[in-house]
Design an enzyme around this catalytic site. Structure first.
Site, PDB file in Angstrom:
ATOM      1  N   GLU A  72       3.321   2.503   3.176  1.00 40.20           N
ATOM      2  CA  GLU A  72       3.451   3.747   3.964  1.00 40.20           C
ATOM      3  C   GLU A  72       3.137   4.971   3.104  1.00 40.20           C
ATOM      4  O   GLU A  72       2.558   5.943   3.581  1.00 40.20           O
ATOM      5  CB  GLU A  72       4.847   3.856   4.587  1.00 40.20           C
ATOM      6  CG  GLU A  72       5.181   2.773   5.611  1.00 40.20           C
ATOM      7  CD  GLU A  72       4.138   2.594   6.710  1.00 40.20           C
ATOM      8  OE1 GLU A  72       3.458   3.567   7.077  1.00 40.20           O
ATOM      9  OE2 GLU A  72       3.990   1.448   7.199  1.00 40.20           O
ATOM     10  N   HIS A  87      -0.489   5.539   3.077  1.00 39.23           N
ATOM     11  CA  HIS A  87      -0.937   6.284   4.263  1.00 39.23           C
ATOM     12  C   HIS A  87      -0.691   7.776   4.074  1.00 39.23           C
ATOM     13  O   HIS A  87      -1.529   8.606   4.429  1.00 39.23           O
ATOM     14  CB  HIS A  87      -0.193   5.813   5.518  1.00 39.23           C
ATOM     15  CG  HIS A  87      -0.663   4.492   6.048  1.00 39.23           C
ATOM     16  ND1 HIS A  87      -1.991   4.173   6.202  1.00 39.23           N
ATOM     17  CD2 HIS A  87       0.031   3.406   6.490  1.00 39.23           C
ATOM     18  CE1 HIS A  87      -2.102   2.948   6.703  1.00 39.23           C
ATOM     19  NE2 HIS A  87      -0.884   2.462   6.880  1.00 39.23           N
ATOM     20  N   CYS A 132      -6.818  -1.511   4.575  1.00 29.42           N
ATOM     21  CA  CYS A 132      -7.840  -2.028   3.672  1.00 29.42           C
ATOM     22  C   CYS A 132      -7.868  -3.533   3.846  1.00 29.42           C
ATOM     23  O   CYS A 132      -6.823  -4.162   4.008  1.00 29.42           O
ATOM     24  CB  CYS A 132      -7.441  -1.636   2.251  1.00 29.42           C
ATOM     25  SG  CYS A 132      -8.388  -2.418   0.948  1.00 29.42           S
ATOM     26  N   CYS A 188      -4.913  -6.147  -1.395  1.00 30.54           N
ATOM     27  CA  CYS A 188      -4.422  -4.778  -1.558  1.00 30.54           C
ATOM     28  C   CYS A 188      -3.148  -4.562  -0.741  1.00 30.54           C
ATOM     29  O   CYS A 188      -2.977  -5.148   0.334  1.00 30.54           O
ATOM     30  CB  CYS A 188      -5.518  -3.854  -1.025  1.00 30.54           C
ATOM     31  SG  CYS A 188      -5.143  -2.101  -1.108  1.00 30.54           S
TER      32      CYS A 188
HETATM   33 ZN   LIG Z   1      -0.319   0.643   7.693  1.00 28.24          ZN
HETATM   34 ZN   LIG Z   2      -7.323  -1.359  -0.842  1.00 28.88          ZN
END
Ligand SMILES: [Zn+2]
Ligand SMILES: [Zn+2]
Length: 195
Positions: free
Chosen positions: A146, A149, A156, A160
């Site tokens: 989060e 973000h 992604c 990751c």
């Molecule tokens: Zn998310």
């Molecule tokens: Zn990534």
């Protein structure tokens, strides 16, 4: 958008969050350092900010993620915290969003606010034995996700932490670190907010 200086980590519940908060702070800090963001600081909010009943859905027995994120925004905007910081609320509660049975978290990057719901991160939720380390790993991943973000990242598909997870199995499968591409993006985003 104005300058960005710190991340404020806000416990929304005592249970399931406060006993992990210092370790969580240290771990998230390490991951951000590893991604090249050594200047950003994490501050732990000293009080529990209780989720308001107006965001609770009595039929679903869950909190509405958008409502809760907006509530946190309102609380911290009044005291000026959001002028320079991003805020991430973490609660041992269950959350949903319209059209979804549940969510692990939700971020409103434009508002600089995110929430993480940890009830479904505990092995006990699935009838399994308590596992401090497993819960903590999942907690770290969802908070870092989060936070990603809030620092300008989208989902992604690489190996990751920004990979979208729809189940706790998918949370366990992804790493707690950003991939190379996301590290670059996050650094660029941060630089553009600190000039
Ligand atoms: Zn998310
Ligand atoms: Zn990534």
């Amino acid at each position: 958008m104005s300058k960005l200086s710190n991340i404020i980590l806000v416990p929304l519940t005592t249970r399931g969050v406060q006993e992990y908060i210092e370790e969580l702070d240290a771990e998230v800090r390490g991951i951000l350092n590893e991604a090249g963001l050594s200047n950003i600081d994490i501050l732990v909010w000293p009080d529990v900010v209780k989720p308001p009943m107006k965001c609770f859905d009595w039929t679903r027995v869950q909190y509405h993620a958008g409502c809760l994120a907006k509530h946190i925004k309102d609380v911290f905007q009044v005291i000026g915290v959001l002028d320079k910081n991003v805020v991430i609320g973490v609660g041992y509660i269950d959350g949903f969003e319209h059209g979804l049975n549940f969510v692990f978290g939700e971020a409103l990057p434009d508002q600089r606010v995110a929430v993480v719901f940890t009830k479904r991160l505990k092995p006990e939720f699935y009838g399994n034995h308590p596992d401090y380390n497993l819960y903590f790993e999942r907690l770290v991943k969802e908070v870092v996700h989060e936070l990603g973000h809030l620092l300008g990242l989208e989902h992604c598909s690489g190996n990751c932490v920004m990979r979208f997870s729809n189940s706790v199995v998918e949370v366990d499968e992804k790493p707690k670190y950003f991939c190379g591409d996301c590290k670059e993006k996050i650094k660029r985003y941060y630089m553009s907010r600190t000039k």
